[in-house]
Motif scaffolding. Structure first.
Motif, PDB file in Angstrom:
ATOM      1  N   THR A  13       6.113 -22.908   1.014  1.00  0.00           N
ATOM      2  CA  THR A  13       6.929 -22.144   1.761  1.00  0.00           C
ATOM      3  C   THR A  13       5.703 -20.826   2.376  1.00  0.00           C
ATOM      4  N   ARG A  47       6.095  -8.139  -2.381  1.00  0.00           N
ATOM      5  CA  ARG A  47       7.237  -7.841  -1.621  1.00  0.00           C
ATOM      6  C   ARG A  47       6.962  -6.850  -0.232  1.00  0.00           C
ATOM      7  N   LEU A  79       4.296 -18.604  10.320  1.00  0.00           N
ATOM      8  CA  LEU A  79       3.898 -17.256   9.513  1.00  0.00           C
ATOM      9  C   LEU A  79       2.573 -16.780   9.887  1.00  0.00           C
ATOM     10  N   LEU A 128       5.162  -9.148   2.307  1.00  0.00           N
ATOM     11  CA  LEU A 128       5.391 -10.351   2.705  1.00  0.00           C
ATOM     12  C   LEU A 128       5.802 -10.335   4.204  1.00  0.00           C
ATOM     13  N   PRO A 129       5.727 -11.303   5.056  1.00  0.00           N
ATOM     14  CA  PRO A 129       6.034 -11.165   6.380  1.00  0.00           C
ATOM     15  C   PRO A 129       7.455 -11.316   6.838  1.00  0.00           C
ATOM     16  N   ASP A 130       8.306 -11.905   5.658  1.00  0.00           N
ATOM     17  CA  ASP A 130       9.735 -11.832   5.726  1.00  0.00           C
ATOM     18  C   ASP A 130      10.511 -11.403   4.434  1.00  0.00           C
ATOM     19  N   PRO A 131      11.315 -10.424   4.621  1.00  0.00           N
ATOM     20  CA  PRO A 131      11.990 -10.061   3.379  1.00  0.00           C
ATOM     21  C   PRO A 131      12.817 -11.114   2.454  1.00  0.00           C
ATOM     22  N   ALA A 132      13.035 -12.327   3.686  1.00  0.00           N
ATOM     23  CA  ALA A 132      13.701 -13.428   2.921  1.00  0.00           C
ATOM     24  C   ALA A 132      12.944 -13.909   1.566  1.00  0.00           C
ATOM     25  N   PHE A 133      11.697 -14.119   1.645  1.00  0.00           N
ATOM     26  CA  PHE A 133      10.817 -14.566   0.905  1.00  0.00           C
ATOM     27  C   PHE A 133      10.678 -13.754  -0.576  1.00  0.00           C
TER      28      PHE A 133
END
Length: 378
Positions: free
Chosen positions: A307, A260, A223, A263-268
């Motif tokens: 994570t 949100r 990340l 965040l670097p990834d929308p999955a987090f």
């Protein structure tokens, strides 16, 4: 190592000439030599009183460095500051310029390849009567860039201060800032409230709370650093129930939360990136003018979301005792004991054989020491 047993040779030379009223001009030269490596610095500096509580400070430096591997660095450094002191209005404007090759082995240079301009201004109204001692605004500004003209940091921070009697102060501030970190630009801000008082002789208190945008500088592997919502709070209490006894209690809380949209990834999922709690109790007892006992007990707990951040879940409890017999400055006897427990356990089946547990029940550092110093007077 081929240099084992060799010694460094250091030299510092300073000459200064005073003139006028609190003005001077000076020269400084330093030299560090170790084996085939060296660092040499020369500079001229001055401080000139301009009248009306204005003064000017300036320095021009140059350095030459050779490392043991043969690499060479050289370059100049410059500093200039104009200042105004006074009962009501105070001002300082400072410019710093250091080339990428500037080094000072015998000094402290936190950053090179920088051009920085700072301004600090404040004004205080001072009522002659009443409970209010002084009040007024501050304004702090900073911007710096490298030799390629790329902005590294900038910040603007207005503050309003209130000073009351009995060492009571209240401060409100807001900072807007930018930081370039790992070639990524981050727009940050912080709002801050600070309060302190010594209303009673036996009780003192300090409290601070700030919130805003902060950077996750240590993201998990894979990340990139990203923004989060930061909250920090601290509370300190000092009790003096007896003239010989002093009790200090402090608590520090830090939190960085994931939002949100940053965040670097929308999955987090949004939530805490980390929480940090620090508790400390400190007791001082003065048996006599010479003999005193100090005890410190502290707890430091880091609760990360592994994570999102590269931190371990750690809990640390420490105890520190120190008995001091101070005859006079320079002549003293110290007897101390420290003990540290962490949430670690040993398992020889693992590699490495240490794993984190839920409770700080393992001793990771224990020490008893005695120190004696004696000053010879003649």
């Amino acid at each position: 190592d081929s240099m084992s047993g060799d010694r460094a040779v250091d030299g510092v030379f300073r000459i200064e000439r005073e003139f006028g009223r609190q003005s001077h001009i000076g020269a400084l030269a330093t030299s560090y030599n170790f084996g085939s490596s060296f660092n040499q610095v020369a500079s001229l500096d001055t401080r000139i009183e301009l009248g009306g509580n204005w003064s000017w400070l300036a320095q021009a430096s140059t350095s030459e460095t050779r490392l043991r591997g043969g690499a060479r660095f050289a370059g100049p450094g410059y500093y200039s500051s104009i200042r105004k002191g006074g009962l009501h209005f105070q001002y300082a404007s400072t410019y710093t310029d250091r080339s990428p090759g500037f080094r000072s082995e015998l000094g402290y240079i936190p950053r090179v390849d920088i051009r920085e301009w700072k301004n600090n201004a404040s004004y205080r109204w001072r009522p002659k009567k009443g409970f209010l001692v002084s009040f007024g605004p501050d304004l702090n500004q900073l911007v710096n860039w490298n030799r390629q003209g790329q902005v590294q940091d900038w910040s603007v921070q207005p503050t309003f201060n209130l000073e009351l009697r009995r060492l009571t102060t209240l401060q409100v501030s807001r900072m807007e800032s930018f930081e370039l970190f790992q070639n990524l630009g981050f727009r940050k801000n912080t709002s801050d409230l600070t309060f302190s008082t010594e209303w009673y002789r036996w009780l003192a208190m300090t409290a601070d709370y700030n919130w805003g945008r902060g950077v996750n500088y240590y993201p998990d592997s894979g990340l990139a650093p990203f923004l989060g919502r930061s909250r920090n709070a601290s509370l300190g209490l000092t009790f003096r129930p007896r003239p010989r006894l002093r009790l200090d209690e402090s608590y520090i809380y830090s939190r960085l939360g994931a939002v949100r949209e940053w965040l670097p990834d929308p999955a987090f999922a949004p939530g805490a990136i980390f929480n940090n709690h620090i508790l400390r109790s400190k007791v001082n007892y003065q048996f006599s003018r010479e003999l005193s006992l100090r005890a410190i007990f502290d707890y430091n707990g880091v609760l990360p979301n592994v994570t999102l951040v590269s931190l371990d879940k750690s809990k640390r409890i420490g105890a520190d005792l120190l008995l001091t017999y101070l005859l006079h400055p320079g002549t003293a006897l110290y007897i101390g004991y420290t003990n540290v427990h962490e949430n670690l356990a040993f398992d020889r089946l693992l590699a490495p054989p240490l794993l984190r547990t839920g409770f700080p029940g393992t001793t990771t550092g224990r020490q008893v020491f005695i120190k004696l110093s004696y000053q010879f007077r003649y």
